[in-house]
Motif scaffolding. Structure first.
Motif, short mmCIF file in Angstrom:
data_model
loop_
_atom_site.label_atom_id
_atom_site.label_comp_id
_atom_site.label_asym_id
_atom_site.label_seq_id
_atom_site.Cartn_x
_atom_site.Cartn_y
_atom_site.Cartn_z
N GLU A 1 0.82 -1.14 -0.15
CA GLU A 1 -0.08 0.04 0.22
C GLU A 1 0.85 1.16 -0.04
O GLU A 1 0.41 2.40 -0.34
CB GLU A 1 -0.89 0.03 1.16
CG GLU A 1 -1.82 -1.10 1.30
CD GLU A 1 -2.87 -0.86 2.39
OE1 GLU A 1 -3.27 0.25 2.82
OE2 GLU A 1 -3.24 -1.69 3.01
N HIS B 1 -1.66 9.07 3.58
CA HIS B 1 -2.53 7.85 3.73
C HIS B 1 -2.19 6.74 4.71
O HIS B 1 -3.01 5.73 4.72
CB HIS B 1 -2.69 7.05 2.42
CG HIS B 1 -2.95 8.20 1.10
ND1 HIS B 1 -1.89 8.69 0.32
CD2 HIS B 1 -3.99 8.31 0.50
CE1 HIS B 1 -2.59 9.61 -0.44
NE2 HIS B 1 -4.01 9.31 -0.56
N TRP B 2 -1.55 7.00 5.58
CA TRP B 2 -1.24 6.40 6.82
C TRP B 2 -2.59 5.75 7.54
O TRP B 2 -3.34 6.48 7.65
CB TRP B 2 -0.57 7.11 7.81
CG TRP B 2 0.39 6.23 8.82
CD1 TRP B 2 0.07 5.93 10.01
CD2 TRP B 2 1.54 5.65 8.62
NE1 TRP B 2 0.78 5.02 10.71
CE2 TRP B 2 1.72 4.96 9.81
CE3 TRP B 2 2.79 5.53 7.54
CZ2 TRP B 2 2.86 4.16 10.05
CZ3 TRP B 2 3.82 4.82 7.80
CH2 TRP B 2 3.84 4.05 8.96
N ASN B 3 -2.37 4.50 7.59
CA ASN B 3 -3.66 3.96 8.24
C ASN B 3 -3.16 2.75 9.23
O ASN B 3 -2.19 2.45 9.55
CB ASN B 3 -4.58 3.52 7.08
CG ASN B 3 -3.93 2.43 6.26
OD1 ASN B 3 -3.01 1.73 6.67
ND2 ASN B 3 -4.52 2.17 5.10
N GLY B 4 -4.42 1.95 9.58
CA GLY B 4 -3.97 0.77 10.58
C GLY B 4 -3.19 -0.25 9.90
O GLY B 4 -2.33 -0.69 10.86
N ASN B 5 -3.03 -0.47 9.02
CA ASN B 5 -2.40 -1.60 8.30
C ASN B 5 -0.76 -1.07 8.39
O ASN B 5 -0.10 -2.00 8.60
CB ASN B 5 -2.72 -1.79 6.63
CG ASN B 5 -3.87 -2.63 6.61
OD1 ASN B 5 -4.38 -3.11 7.37
ND2 ASN B 5 -4.48 -2.56 5.36
#
Length: 298
Positions: free
Chosen positions: A29, A202-206
């Motif tokens: 990602e 776009h930093w997220n939980g993943n």
């Protein structure tokens, strides 16, 4: 081997196997160089302020951070970003056993026995068949990057040996502190600032799971346990246990991403791992030549 120690080793192998799925969560990602740089930043800071620096030249830390951080795990992340499945990476990373043998022969004049040579040929046959009968889980670019990763494994070990350190865990932590610099440099060289901007935008939980799992359970806990085990048991006993990472790597890829091997690949991958076992097992002396691997654990 004591039951408690065996349990700890199995736990570490489970973590190291799942680590390939954690890598995929980030590298598929986001910019793989940026994700890997953050992994090593978190793994080394603030530990470097609490672990005494080994009395070796800074150039060894820089070299180790570059080879281990970029050459091994930066390329490993790129392999997944360019189409190699997490499960296949867990298998193909065992190529480092073969490259370690070759480097041992070229650099340290170690002998490659007939049995080791046979094992290497069996492993390469299995690898070739896996590539031919891929179901999309192996790509040319992914194979290229994992090959660089496998070549850099023994090179990182040579750096540790040449440094003369007597505290390998401390050396690893300090070396990892230098890993983010070349990784960020490569990201800037290839993508300009876009890789950094896109990753943090776009930093997220993943992303959090990917870097935190790689930094702490995989790197800090895994290294700590493995180094303790290497002080208690010979590598003739420990080295084969690393093959368990392939099993848990395949399981992790299947459970999280639904990854599967083709029917022929199941046989060819078993053939590949059989060749690796033959290389590892010839005799104690040969197995001991692979003592480099623990310091490069996933």
């Amino acid at each position: 081997m004591q039951g408690r120690d065996l349990l700890l080793i199995i736990i570490v192998m489970v973590i190291w196997g799942i680590n390939f799925t954690a890598i995929k969560m980030g590298a598929s990602e986001f910019d793989p160089f940026v994700i890997t740089a953050i992994r090593f930043f978190l793994a080394s800071f603030p530990l470097v302020f609490f672990i005494k620096r080994p009395p070796v030249s800074v150039r060894y830390f820089i070299a180790y951070g570059t080879v281990f951080g970029t050459g091994v795990w930066g390329m490993g992340a790129c392999a997944i970003a360019f189409g190699l499945s997490a499960g296949m990476e867990a298998i193909l990373i065992q190529l480092d056993v073969l490259t370690s043998v070759l480097v041992g022969a070229l650099v340290y004049k170690e002998t490659i026995t007939k049995r080791m040579a046979a094992g290497m040929m069996i492993a390469m046959l299995g690898l070739t068949v896996s590539i031919i009968y891929t179901n999309g889980n192996i790509t040319a670019a992914g194979l290229f990057f994992i090959a660089i990763c496998a070549i850099c494994w023994p090179l990182a070990s040579i750096i540790i040996r040449q440094s003369g350190t007597t505290t390998p865990f401390a050396f690893t932590v300090w070396g990892m502190a230098f890993a983010p610099i070349p990784l960020i440099g490569l990201s800037l060289l290839m993508h300009g600032t876009q890789g950094l901007v896109s990753t943090f935008t776009h930093w997220n939980g993943n992303a959090w799971f990917s870097v935190l799992f790689q930094a702490y359970p995989t790197t800090i806990f895994g290294y700590w346990i493995w180094n303790k085990m290497t002080l208690k048991y010979p590598m003739a006993i420990l080295a084969p246990t690393t093959l368990m990472t392939t099993v848990f790597g395949l399981i992790g890829g299947y459970v999280i991403y639904g990854e599967q091997l083709s029917s022929v690949q199941w046989v060819s991958c078993a053939l590949f791992l059989l060749g690796i076992i033959v290389v590892i097992y010839p005799k104690k002396r040969a197995a001991d030549s692979l003592t480099l691997k623990p310091e490069q654990a996933v």
